[in-house]
Design an enzyme around this catalytic site. Structure first.
Site, PDB file in Angstrom:
ATOM      1  N   ASP A   7       0.845  -1.190   0.000  1.00  0.00           N
ATOM      2  CA  ASP A   7       0.000   0.000   0.000  1.00  0.00           C
ATOM      3  C   ASP A   7       0.888   1.250   0.000  1.00  0.00           C
ATOM      4  O   ASP A   7       2.076   1.184   0.342  1.00  0.00           O
ATOM      5  CB  ASP A   7      -0.886  -0.039   1.252  1.00  0.00           C
ATOM      6  N   ASP A   9      -0.503   5.142   0.744  1.00  0.00           N
ATOM      7  CA  ASP A   9      -0.897   6.137   1.750  1.00  0.00           C
ATOM      8  C   ASP A   9      -0.956   5.500   3.129  1.00  0.00           C
ATOM      9  O   ASP A   9      -1.724   4.558   3.362  1.00  0.00           O
ATOM     10  CB  ASP A   9      -2.255   6.748   1.399  1.00  0.00           C
TER      11      ASP A   9
END
Length: 260
Positions: A7, A9
């Site tokens: 991922d 953010d």
């Protein structure tokens, strides 16, 4: 382990600030021989913008190894509804992805075959009204992702899910599909990026509802980092939300050592 889905953010960066240890964590994954793909629920940045942001933080990545909910949604809609006229609610990056795949776009609810809701920082009553009218006229209702919140370097912002919820409440029904994590469209794209057994792939992220749930559904080994939406005091940790919980991506060696 053969690969890692990482991922962005809250895991690698918060807005334009690199998460401490993230650069080193990516290096350790690659040094261990894992293929690394970056998969984000963001629909406000193009893949090239994600690549540039990573590069500014000293992390190299090919555009072909970056997937956003915007790019996945654009591909899904044009594959599933060829020739459809699409109304896009979102930032320019989402519109760019639809232009890239050659979609026909409109601002007219009466002409809309597919309504796509992404994060839109200018979302207002008129946007809600136009979206409602498109759904009421029979448009397929598609969301990019259902993130309630997004961690930034200045605090937590509302996510796309809050806008989808507004349209859903007004229309009296849920979206027909949401393409981002943890759902099937982005799982398929992510796993297609490497030729291997899902059991030999890590998914690393900060959100139990999206990153970790995606891993569960796909049969991946899940790694929750405490640098985004969940911190060490969060009661969700008592529920053992992932296969591994680490303070940050910089601690990924503890996972790699256990998985050897």
């Amino acid at each position: 382990m053969d690969a890692a889905i990482v991922d962005l953010d809250g895991t690698v960066y918060r807005s334009r600030t690199v998460v401490p240890g993230a650069r080193d964590g990516i290096k350790r994954l690659r040094d261990a021989g894992l293929d690394v793909a970056f998969v984000t629920n963001s629909a406000t940045k193009t893949r090239e913008e994600c690549q540039n942001r990573l590069a500014s933080m000293g992390i190299d990545a090919d555009v072909s190894d970056i997937f956003t909910s915007a790019s996945v949604t654009a591909t899904y809609v044009t594959d599933e509804y060829p020739g459809a006229t699409v109304m896009v609610v979102g930032e320019p990056a989402l519109t760019d992805e639809f232009n890239r795949v050659g979609a026909t776009l409109t601002d007219n609810p009466a002409e809309t075959d597919v309504l796509v809701i992404g994060k839109d920082t200018t979302f207002d009553f008129d946007t809600l009204r136009q979206s409602l009218r498109a759904v009421d006229a029979g448009a397929v209702f598609v969301g990019t992702n259902e993130d309630r919140q997004v961690p930034t370097d200045t605090g937590v912002d509302p996510g796309t899910g809050s806008l989808i919820a507004a349209v859903s409440y007004a229309a009296g029904r849920d979206p027909d599909i949401v393409c981002g994590k943890p759902n099937e469209p982005i799982i398929e794209v992510s796993l297609d990026d490497f030729d291997g057994d899902p059991a030999d792939c890590l998914v690393i992220g900060d959100n139990p509802d999206t990153d970790i749930e995606m891993g569960r559904r796909a049969g991946l080994t899940t790694v929750l980092v405490l640098t985004g939406l969940v911190d060490s005091g969060n009661p969700v940790l008592a529920e053992e939300p992932a296969d591994y919980v680490i303070d940050s991506l910089g601690d990924i060696s503890t996972v790699l050592d256990r998985e050897r």
